[in-house]
Every structure is written in C-alpha cells, then in structure tokens.
Write an enzyme that holds these catalytic residues in place. Structure first.
Site, PDB file in Angstrom:
ATOM      1  CD  GLN A  10       2.186  17.482 -17.305  1.00 32.22           C
ATOM      2  OE1 GLN A  10       2.538  18.441 -17.969  1.00 32.22           O
ATOM      3  NE2 GLN A  10       1.250  16.522 -17.687  1.00 32.22           N
ATOM      4  CE1 TYR A  47      -3.585   7.691 -24.438  1.00 29.69           C
ATOM      5  CE2 TYR A  47      -5.501   8.499 -23.004  1.00 29.69           C
ATOM      6  CZ  TYR A  47      -4.973   7.854 -24.406  1.00 29.69           C
ATOM      7  OH  TYR A  47      -5.954   7.477 -25.120  1.00 29.69           O
ATOM      8  CG  ASP A  93      -2.114  14.277 -19.191  1.00 23.30           C
ATOM      9  OD1 ASP A  93      -2.255  15.125 -20.080  1.00 23.30           O
ATOM     10  OD2 ASP A  93      -1.222  14.255 -18.360  1.00 23.30           O
ATOM     11  CB  CYS A 103      -0.900  19.451 -23.902  1.00 28.36           C
ATOM     12  SG  CYS A 103      -0.574  17.958 -24.853  1.00 28.36           S
TER      13      CYS A 103
HETATM   14  C1  LIG Z   1       0.889  14.214 -21.682  1.00 25.58           C
HETATM   15  S1  LIG Z   1       1.759  12.846 -21.225  1.00 25.58           S
HETATM   16  C2  LIG Z   1       0.723  12.485 -19.646  1.00 25.58           C
HETATM   17  C3  LIG Z   1       1.660  11.701 -18.673  1.00 25.58           C
HETATM   18  C4  LIG Z   1       1.193  11.938 -17.243  1.00 25.58           C
HETATM   19  N1  LIG Z   1      -0.375  12.015 -17.001  1.00 25.58           N
HETATM   20  C5  LIG Z   1       1.858  13.117 -16.496  1.00 25.58           C
HETATM   21  O1  LIG Z   1       0.995  14.176 -16.033  1.00 25.58           O
HETATM   22  O2  LIG Z   1       3.091  13.469 -16.340  1.00 25.58           O
HETATM   23  C6  LIG Z   1       0.900  11.511 -22.161  1.00 25.58           C
HETATM   24  C7  LIG Z   1       1.422  10.243 -21.884  1.00 25.58           C
HETATM   25  O3  LIG Z   1       0.599   9.208 -22.857  1.00 25.58           O
HETATM   26  C8  LIG Z   1       1.396   8.135 -23.169  1.00 25.58           C
HETATM   27  N2  LIG Z   1       0.775   7.445 -24.250  1.00 25.58           N
HETATM   28  C9  LIG Z   1       0.789   8.083 -25.448  1.00 25.58           C
HETATM   29  N3  LIG Z   1       0.123   7.406 -26.599  1.00 25.58           N
HETATM   30  C10 LIG Z   1      -0.446   6.320 -25.510  1.00 25.58           C
HETATM   31  C11 LIG Z   1      -1.352   5.221 -26.038  1.00 25.58           C
HETATM   32  N4  LIG Z   1      -1.778   4.979 -27.085  1.00 25.58           N
HETATM   33  N5  LIG Z   1      -1.544   4.254 -25.120  1.00 25.58           N
HETATM   34  C12 LIG Z   1      -0.954   4.575 -23.696  1.00 25.58           C
HETATM   35  N6  LIG Z   1      -0.244   5.436 -23.632  1.00 25.58           N
HETATM   36  C13 LIG Z   1       0.026   6.523 -24.290  1.00 25.58           C
HETATM   37  C14 LIG Z   1       2.912   8.806 -23.138  1.00 25.58           C
HETATM   38  O4  LIG Z   1       3.866   7.581 -23.043  1.00 25.58           O
HETATM   39  C15 LIG Z   1       2.950   9.703 -22.217  1.00 25.58           C
HETATM   40  O5  LIG Z   1       3.393   9.410 -21.077  1.00 25.58           O
END
Ligand SMILES: C[S@@+](CC[C@H](N)C(=O)[O-])C[C@H]1O[C@@H](n2cnc3c(N)ncnc32)[C@H](O)[C@@H]1O
Length: 366
Positions: free
Chosen positions: A204, A232, A297, A324
C-alpha cells in the site's frame, strides 16, 4: 464558448452539457463559469480545456506544483483538500447507487496529510532526464521534487546515477530505509507488524493511512473466526495484521515476489497460523471448504465471475471487501447482494490530490 460546470465526474473533470451532449472539462469545478475550447468531439461526448475562468468557485485554490497537468499524476490540486474529501465521499455513494443500485450512506471519509504520503515511485530515465512521463506522451519530465512523495525519496532524487530505463524508489513507512533499484528490499512497518518488502512486490503506497485501512478490516472482524481466506494478499500484510483474530489464515496471490515476501513476513512476525499459496485466485477458489471469513483486496478490475460464484458457494459468514475502485466495487456488491448484506462502507483518501479513492466494506451473510 462559455459554459457553466454542473458537477465533477469520476475522474475529477468538470461536467457540462452542450446541446444535450455531455462535455468533460479538465480543471473546472462545479458552479464555475468558464470559457472552453473543445479538444475532442465524439458521437456521445465531448472533451474540452479551459481557456479562461470567468467566475471561479470559492473551492478553487492556487495550484502549488509546477508539474501539475503536465505529469499526469495529480488531478485535483486546484480543489481545496476538504472539498476533495467531500467529493470522494459523495462520489462513492453516487456510484453505489448508479452502478450497484444500492442506497447506502457511507461512513465519513478517513483522511490524513495530503503531502508527502507516497512511499513508492517509478521514474523513467533517458537522455539525462529522470522523472514522470508527460501526460499522454512518452516524453520524460525531469522531477526534482514531487509533493506526493515521502521526503526521504525527494531528498535522494538528485543522488540517483543509473542507466536503468526505469527506476523504482521506495521508502519505509517510518522514512528510515530507502530502496533504489540496486538494493533488493527494505523492512517497513504497519502498526507493530514488520514487513519485508522487495522491489517488485506490492505494498500500500500511503505511509500515513495503511494502518487505518487495516484497522477497519480488523474492526470488521466481530468475533473469533475459524478459517479465513485473505484473497489478493500481496506480501501477506492484511492476513498477518489480523492473524490473532482467527484460528487459521490462507493468503493467495499470483505474484511470486509477493508470496516469497509473505513467507518471510510470516517468520519475521512469528506468525504460526498463516500459510500462502502462489496462484491466481480464480484457479484455486473452488478448492476451499469450511471457510467462515473471506477478505478480498482485488486490483481495480474487481472480482472475476468465477471468484464471485465461489464466494456465494463457500458462503462465509463474513466478507470484507477492500477496494481501490468504486465502480467495480459497486458492480460486485450488486451481484453479491442477494447473499450478503452490507453492514458498513468506509472510504479512505489513500490517494490525495488524485481522483482515486479506497474503501473498506464489511458484509454479513443474509
Ligand atoms: C490491491 S493489491 C492488495 C495487496 C494486499 N492485500 C495489500 O494490502 O497490500 C492486489 C493484489 O492482487 C494480486 N492479484 C491481482 N490479480 C490476481 C489474481 N487474479 N489472482 C491472485 N492475485 C492477484 C496482485 O499481485 C496484488 O498483490
């Protein structure tokens, strides 16, 4: 052409109508009278730029950044910060209504310092220029100081000597550690938890508000749950932060660098009831059973259909949605509405001076 601005759109642009066609005007605020020039004329909409402000809004403030409207980073520096917060709160309610068909009063927006909040930047580097791409082009604008960046980053921009085309700079949330391309990680923190963070991993970006964001997730967990999915999960930061409130957590993220860091973070914080899976959520969501709490998330695209279907099938007692992007959040809440009742939604201004807004929604099984 003289027009009056009616309101702001989802990207912070002024909206007016010319012969019943919607027209988006950059840098214009509600109730302002402006002289505009049309820059794009499409079948369904127009875009315009302001030539002269004829009657300025009382919410307009002097722009404090020489790169504004050139670098493409900020979009609301001309609006008073308290009005920006009001706008984001209202915009979330409107989007929930228009896209989600949900009539909900959201909680008061949580906000903090609008300056120097970003703990990460990606600069471009070529022809002795280091900085952001100019809006809509690949020309680099040299940046010596950015009002959004943590000052530890700003203070070190002048010392960067590299031929790398892309330069990632990160600072720890206590502004003591710095990462510039050749260093591979820093240790940062949220509350009393420490996090190992690699150059390529997700974290974040608001150093002031991430604790508030994660505390909203904690507060949404109303009792001791047995088995929690942290979907995520990035570097495992939410799962680790709430691990004392549940018997077991499983974090899922498809990014290898994130999951490597997540496993280090489990050790760093001595957490024994969490494990991580490196895969796409949609590839493995059908493998879980006996889950009573799910935290999601997702990136801006929101939840895909298979994940939503399986959330309905797994049917956990509680669901917490960190988002977001209010448009995809509204779509997803609408689709989950027959199974999940919204308890509360809290917006957070994690991205001051831009049009983006974060939120945490707490839901309960019907
Ligand atoms: C908004 S970030 C949230 C990360 C964490 N929850 C945080 O608070 O730091 C979204 C995350 O989703 C992962 N992501 C995106 N698409 C995905 C998918 N289809 N399956 C698994 N992870 C995914 C990305 O690598 C990223 O780390």
């Amino acid at each position: 052409m003289q027009v009056k601005i009616e309101k702001l759109d989802n990207f912070g642009r002024g909206i007016t109508h010319i012969n019943n066609k919607i027209c988006f005007v950059e840098n214009a605020l509600p109730n302002e009278k402006v002289d505009i020039e049309i820059t794009k004329d499409k079948a369904k909409y127009q875009e315009a730029k302001v030539i002269k402000i004829l009657e300025a809004s009382k919410d307009r403030i002097e722009v404090d950044c020489p790169y504004y409207n050139k670098c493409g980073g900020c979009s609301l520096r001309h609006l008073a910060y308290d009005k920006e917060n009001e706008y984001k709160e209202k915009k979330l309610e409107e989007t929930l209504k228009h896209i989600g068909n949900l009539n909900i009063r959201v909680n008061k927006i949580i906000y903090n310092n609008e300056f120097n909040y970003r703990n990460k930047v990606t600069f471009h580097n070529a022809n002795n220029k280091l900085g952001y791409y100019e809006k809509n082009t690949r020309n680099i604008i040299n940046i010596d100081y950015c009002l959004l960046l943590d000052n530890l980053i700003n203070d070190n921009i002048k010392n960067i000597k590299t031929n790398d085309k892309e330069v990632i700079i990160r600072s720890s949330n206590n502004s003591k550690e710095l990462l510039i391309n050749n260093k591979d990680h820093i240790i940062t923190n949220i509350g009393d938890k420490k996090y190992y963070l690699s150059k390529e991993s997700f974290f974040q970006i608001n150093k002031y508000l991430t604790k508030e964001l994660y505390d909203l997730v904690r507060n949404g967990i109303n009792k001791k749950y047995k088995k929690c999915l942290d979907l995520y999960c990035g570097i495992g930061s939410i799962g680790i932060y709430i691990s004392d409130l549940v018997n077991e957590v499983i974090g899922v993220d498809y990014n290898e660098s994130n999951i490597n860091d997540a496993n280090k973070n489990k050790e760093l914080n001595n957490i024994n009831n969490i494990r991580f899976i490196c895969d796409k959520v949609e590839n493995i969501i059908d493998n879980f059973s006996d889950i009573d709490l799910i935290i999601v998330d997702p990136p801006r695209a929101g939840l895909d259909n298979k994940t939503k279907d399986y959330i309905r099938i797994i049917n956990p007692e509680r669901l917490i949605y960190v988002s977001c992007d209010q448009a995809t959040l509204s779509r997803d809440l609408k689709e989950l509405n027959d199974k999940y009742k919204i308890i509360e939604i809290t917006p957070l201004n994690m991205f001051p001076r831009t049009y983006h807004c974060e939120s945490v929604t707490v839901l309960e099984r019907r």
